[in-house]
Enzyme design. Structure first.
Site, mmCIF file in Angstrom:
data_model
loop_
_atom_site.group_PDB
_atom_site.id
_atom_site.type_symbol
_atom_site.label_atom_id
_atom_site.label_comp_id
_atom_site.label_asym_id
_atom_site.label_seq_id
_atom_site.Cartn_x
_atom_site.Cartn_y
_atom_site.Cartn_z
ATOM 1 N N HIS A 195 0.895 -1.312 0.054
ATOM 2 C CA HIS A 195 -0.085 0.188 -0.011
ATOM 3 C C HIS A 195 0.726 1.274 -0.254
ATOM 4 O O HIS A 195 2.189 1.201 0.026
ATOM 5 C CB HIS A 195 -1.124 0.065 1.021
ATOM 6 C CG HIS A 195 -0.351 -0.201 2.443
ATOM 7 N ND1 HIS A 195 -0.790 -0.858 3.404
ATOM 8 C CD2 HIS A 195 0.680 0.501 3.036
ATOM 9 C CE1 HIS A 195 0.122 -1.010 4.424
ATOM 10 N NE2 HIS A 195 0.905 0.188 4.441
ATOM 11 N N TYR A 218 -3.293 3.425 2.524
ATOM 12 C CA TYR A 218 -4.287 3.046 1.597
ATOM 13 C C TYR A 218 -3.706 1.941 0.436
ATOM 14 O O TYR A 218 -2.717 2.135 0.056
ATOM 15 C CB TYR A 218 -4.960 4.361 0.775
ATOM 16 C CG TYR A 218 -6.066 5.107 1.520
ATOM 17 C CD1 TYR A 218 -7.218 4.728 1.441
ATOM 18 C CD2 TYR A 218 -5.566 6.165 2.094
ATOM 19 C CE1 TYR A 218 -8.177 5.442 2.252
ATOM 20 C CE2 TYR A 218 -6.392 7.189 2.797
ATOM 21 C CZ TYR A 218 -7.732 6.623 2.893
ATOM 22 O OH TYR A 218 -8.781 7.433 3.570
ATOM 23 N N THR A 219 -4.740 1.049 0.152
ATOM 24 C CA THR A 219 -4.409 0.305 -0.824
ATOM 25 C C THR A 219 -5.340 0.629 -2.121
ATOM 26 O O THR A 219 -6.708 0.629 -1.908
ATOM 27 C CB THR A 219 -4.655 -1.215 -0.674
ATOM 28 O OG1 THR A 219 -4.122 -1.526 0.546
ATOM 29 C CG2 THR A 219 -4.382 -2.099 -1.805
ATOM 30 N N CYS A 403 -8.293 -8.165 6.353
ATOM 31 C CA CYS A 403 -8.269 -6.817 6.191
ATOM 32 C C CYS A 403 -9.827 -6.315 6.666
ATOM 33 O O CYS A 403 -10.598 -6.269 5.871
ATOM 34 C CB CYS A 403 -8.025 -6.524 5.034
ATOM 35 S SG CYS A 403 -7.614 -4.495 4.710
#
Length: 430
Positions: A195, A218-219, A403
């Site tokens: 990420h 963030y991904t 996640c």
């Protein structure tokens, strides 16, 4: 799911309880107002004003040169600088909530701006335990990397600006933000499963130079071969809902949402900054993954997610099922959301499951009250029965990735028979 994705970067403690403590108030006796206003506040029982946070130890007198600091610009025994003081994070690497790499990215550098932007008062006090001396001399700027249009955009030791081009609604409270890189043919340079750190300045009266600096990881949902832009899926609550206090501290949502509100304030042509890549998981391809720097064969991978936690899961699925050299890795996905409209990226997930039905098992579960009558998937929060039924059994070449919010992670890790060093990716992707 907002539990995990509305924290500032690094997963440090910094929610409403910390903010009350910082103001000299007692977080054990909060009074939550039920009125609706544009600027809701918490009424609390006042305490004496807290002393200023000290991040140093008075008995430490050591002077450390820039050359000595530079010798610790590594991932083994990293030192870094905050406000001219040097800290040795070696013994804290494995305990850091944001993972070791969040620290090693700043090894040998001045981390003042980043550290102060994302850490609570408690974290700042804890920093004093690792104080080893005072920096003498100047830190040299890192050598400039190749910045041509053919090189990767991301750099681990340098924040780089991207410009907002479009904002697209994808659900009632989620949007895709597309940011342009500096060249239309530029590759982002993000390995599958990792990420980026995102940094932005909150706006006050429309001015970004007056607001607080916030950052988190963030991904993106853009594809690995996309060039010239990055797409990020973000949970955003509209202004009308903000007035109902969803993203301000309440009993139901005590952590608020600094970063998401920062995204909501962005206008086209505004800029944010990126740095990376970061993370301990990389899908290498051909059935191989790297976890904590250790390559391993993965023939069975189960993935648990909730809300926007689907983004790293989706990237790994793309990596597995677009790899023509790998036909022996099977995947299971268990995606838990409140309502059917909260299932993000569902079209692509369903398409992958249909195209690879012999290798991909996809299961949804809804936890809200508005479950469609024709719903044929699961109902309820993640539980042991669900995991036993829709995830692979523990094996030498198996892996479970998680996640989602902390409660989901705790529940899964407490009931899975996998090596905990390799069973959770939630700290890597949030």
């Amino acid at each position: 799911m907002t539990d995990d994705h509305d924290l500032v970067a690094g997963n440090q403690s910094g929610g409403w309880m910390q903010r009350l403590k910082d103001k000299g108030k007692d977080p054990s006796k909060p009074i939550f107002s039920t009125s609706v206003s544009d600027t809701p506040e918490l009424d609390t029982c006042p305490l004496a004003a807290p002393p200023a946070v000290s991040m140093t130890r008075s008995e430490v007198k050591r002077k450390i040169s820039a050359d000595e600091l530079r010798a610790h610009a590594n991932s083994t025994n990293p030192w870094f600088v905050v406000h001219g003081e040097v800290y040795d994070a070696t013994t804290y690497l494995n305990d850091h909530p944001g993972g070791p790499q969040s620290i090693t990215l700043a090894a040998g550098e001045d981390a003042t701006e980043d550290f102060m932007a994302i850490h609570s008062s408690d974290a700042k006090r804890k920093l004093a335990e690792y104080h080893i001396g005072t920096l003498v001399g100047q830190i040299q700027e890192p050598t400039a990397s190749d910045d041509s249009s053919t090189s990767a955009f991301l750099q681990s030791n340098k924040w780089k600006a991207v410009t907002l081009q479009t904002v697209t609604d994808v659900s009632k409270d989620s949007k895709v933000f597309r940011f342009l890189l500096d060249h239309e043919e530029r590759d982002l340079g993000l390995p599958i499963g990792q990420h980026v750190y995102v940094r932005l300045q909150r706006k006050i009266n429309g001015r970004a130079d007056l607001g607080e600096l916030v950052q988190r990881a963030y991904t993106p949902i853009s594809r690995k071969d996309d060039k010239g832009f990055i797409d990020m899926l973000v949970n955003i609550i509209t202004r009308s809902v903000i007035k109902n206090r969803i993203y301000y501290p309440t009993q139901q949502f005590p952590l608020g949402g600094r970063m998401t509100l920062g995204f909501a304030e962005l206008q086209v042509d505004d800029t944010i900054e990126l740095k990376g890549p970061i993370g301990h998981f990389v899908w290498l391809g051909n059935g191989m993954a790297e976890l904590h720097g250790i390559p391993r064969r993965v023939r069975q991978i189960g993935m648990i997610c909730g809300g926007s936690g689907v983004t790293p899961i989706l990237q790994v699925l793309r990596g597995i099922f677009t790899d023509t050299a790998n036909n022996d890795t099977d995947a299971w996905v268990l995606d838990v959301n409140r309502d059917i409209g909260d299932i993000l990226c569902r079209d692509e997930l369903d398409e992958l499951a249909k195209a690879h039905s012999s290798r991909l098992s996809l299961r949804y579960s809804l936890t809200g009250k508005s479950v469609p009558q024709d719903w044929t998937q699961s109902i309820g929060r993640l539980n042991v029965k669900m995991m036993n039924q829709y995830l692979p059994r523990p094996s030498a070449d198996g892996l479970i990735c998680i996640c989602g919010p902390p409660a989901m992670e705790r529940m899964a890790k407490g009931n899975l028979g996998y090596d905990p060093r390799f069973s959770s990716l939630s700290n890597l992707f949030t």
